[in-house]
Scaffold this motif. Sequence first.
Motif, PDB file in Angstrom:
ATOM      1  N   ARG A  51      36.560  59.710 106.440  1.00 30.50           N
ATOM      2  CA  ARG A  51      37.525  60.495 105.657  1.00 30.50           C
ATOM      3  C   ARG A  51      36.900  61.842 105.332  1.00 30.50           C
ATOM      4  N   ASN A  52      37.574  62.920 105.736  1.00 35.66           N
ATOM      5  CA  ASN A  52      37.103  64.264 105.425  1.00 35.66           C
ATOM      6  C   ASN A  52      37.768  64.732 104.128  1.00 35.66           C
ATOM      7  N   ASN A  53      37.046  64.645 103.016  1.00 30.14           N
ATOM      8  CA  ASN A  53      37.554  65.122 101.728  1.00 30.14           C
ATOM      9  C   ASN A  53      37.235  66.593 101.496  1.00 30.14           C
ATOM     10  N   GLY A  54      36.625  67.234 102.485  1.00 29.70           N
ATOM     11  CA  GLY A  54      36.241  68.630 102.342  1.00 29.70           C
ATOM     12  C   GLY A  54      37.370  69.586 102.671  1.00 29.70           C
ATOM     13  N   VAL A  55      37.034  70.884 102.615  1.00 30.62           N
ATOM     14  CA  VAL A  55      37.999  71.937 102.929  1.00 30.62           C
ATOM     15  C   VAL A  55      37.718  72.548 104.306  1.00 30.62           C
ATOM     16  N   LEU A  56      36.670  72.068 104.980  1.00 26.77           N
ATOM     17  CA  LEU A  56      36.295  72.534 106.313  1.00 26.77           C
ATOM     18  C   LEU A  56      36.393  71.393 107.311  1.00 26.77           C
ATOM     19  N   ASP A  57      36.503  71.729 108.602  1.00 28.28           N
ATOM     20  CA  ASP A  57      36.375  70.720 109.652  1.00 28.28           C
ATOM     21  C   ASP A  57      34.953  70.168 109.600  1.00 28.28           C
ATOM     22  N   VAL A  72      32.462  59.237 103.757  1.00 33.06           N
ATOM     23  CA  VAL A  72      33.235  60.377 103.250  1.00 33.06           C
ATOM     24  C   VAL A  72      32.478  61.657 103.590  1.00 33.06           C
ATOM     25  N   PHE A  73      33.199  62.658 104.085  1.00 30.75           N
ATOM     26  CA  PHE A  73      32.634  63.981 104.363  1.00 30.75           C
ATOM     27  C   PHE A  73      33.061  64.882 103.198  1.00 30.75           C
ATOM     28  N   ARG A  74      32.126  65.716 102.705  1.00 27.90           N
ATOM     29  CA  ARG A  74      32.524  66.656 101.651  1.00 27.90           C
ATOM     30  C   ARG A  74      31.532  67.795 101.517  1.00 27.90           C
ATOM     31  N   GLU A  75      31.963  68.824 100.817  1.00 27.52           N
ATOM     32  CA  GLU A  75      31.095  69.930 100.450  1.00 27.52           C
ATOM     33  C   GLU A  75      30.932  69.882  98.935  1.00 27.52           C
ATOM     34  N   ASP A  76      29.729  70.262  98.450  1.00 32.79           N
ATOM     35  CA  ASP A  76      29.466  70.230  97.011  1.00 32.79           C
ATOM     36  C   ASP A  76      28.370  71.242  96.681  1.00 32.79           C
ATOM     37  N   ASP A  77      28.701  72.285  95.935  1.00 37.47           N
ATOM     38  CA  ASP A  77      27.739  73.312  95.520  1.00 37.47           C
ATOM     39  C   ASP A  77      26.924  73.871  96.684  1.00 37.47           C
ATOM     40  N   GLY A  78      27.593  74.241  97.760  1.00 35.44           N
ATOM     41  CA  GLY A  78      26.915  74.831  98.909  1.00 35.44           C
ATOM     42  C   GLY A  78      26.277  73.827  99.854  1.00 35.44           C
ATOM     43  N   LYS A  79      26.290  72.559  99.485  1.00 36.67           N
ATOM     44  CA  LYS A  79      25.764  71.522 100.374  1.00 36.67           C
ATOM     45  C   LYS A  79      26.920  70.841 101.094  1.00 36.67           C
ATOM     46  N   MET A  80      26.618  70.316 102.247  1.00 38.45           N
ATOM     47  CA  MET A  80      27.588  69.507 102.994  1.00 38.45           C
ATOM     48  C   MET A  80      27.001  68.113 103.088  1.00 38.45           C
ATOM     49  N   LEU A  81      27.830  67.108 102.803  1.00 39.44           N
ATOM     50  CA  LEU A  81      27.302  65.758 102.627  1.00 39.44           C
ATOM     51  C   LEU A  81      28.126  64.698 103.332  1.00 39.44           C
ATOM     52  N   PHE A  82      27.423  63.626 103.703  1.00 32.98           N
ATOM     53  CA  PHE A  82      28.044  62.355 104.052  1.00 32.98           C
ATOM     54  C   PHE A  82      27.734  61.406 102.902  1.00 32.98           C
ATOM     55  N   LEU A  83      28.712  60.662 102.469  1.00 34.68           N
ATOM     56  CA  LEU A  83      28.506  59.642 101.444  1.00 34.68           C
ATOM     57  C   LEU A  83      28.983  58.308 101.992  1.00 34.68           C
ATOM     58  N   PRO A  84      28.140  57.313 102.144  1.00 35.97           N
ATOM     59  CA  PRO A  84      26.694  57.346 101.960  1.00 35.97           C
ATOM     60  C   PRO A  84      26.021  58.057 103.127  1.00 35.97           C
TER      61      PRO A  84
END
Length: 163
Positions: free
Chosen positions: A84-90, A56-68
Amino acid sequence: MKLRNVFASALAIAVLSAAASAAPGHKPGEGHDHPEETAYGKPGDPKKPARIVQIVFREDDGKMLFLPNNLKVRKGEQIRFQLRNNGVLDHEFVVGTVEENLKHMKEMEKNPDMEHDDPNAKRLKPKATGEIVWQFTKAGTFDFSCLIPGHRQAGMFGTIIVE
């Protein structure tokens, strides 16, 4: 005159044979019979069994993350990455060595709109999904990163340990 016709026929047969040897939709030499092997493996065969790993791709509190962001794989294992890109950015997912990904990240800084069409990379729009099938043929520690400028620096990278 007959010799010229024989030569033309032989040339036409050679050209048609070369075109036919390429897989449909690929340029000559880009078929899937002999995929190019890299330091971190080779494109997988979607028709063969593979372990599914969801990323999963996402942004969280200014960080950008892959989970796992940390995976263990057996040498020779084929992985079907379901992305799966769950973020708001490409975002993108690029499998490689740390050195290759850092070098490519510098190229991306010069060309931020560069999009990958490689078997080891996939770019996704927000809320989109995608898939990469990859076979890890060599032991070692490898990288996956988002190489869009600023994203890796914001934490969007992970490690693959192949044992």
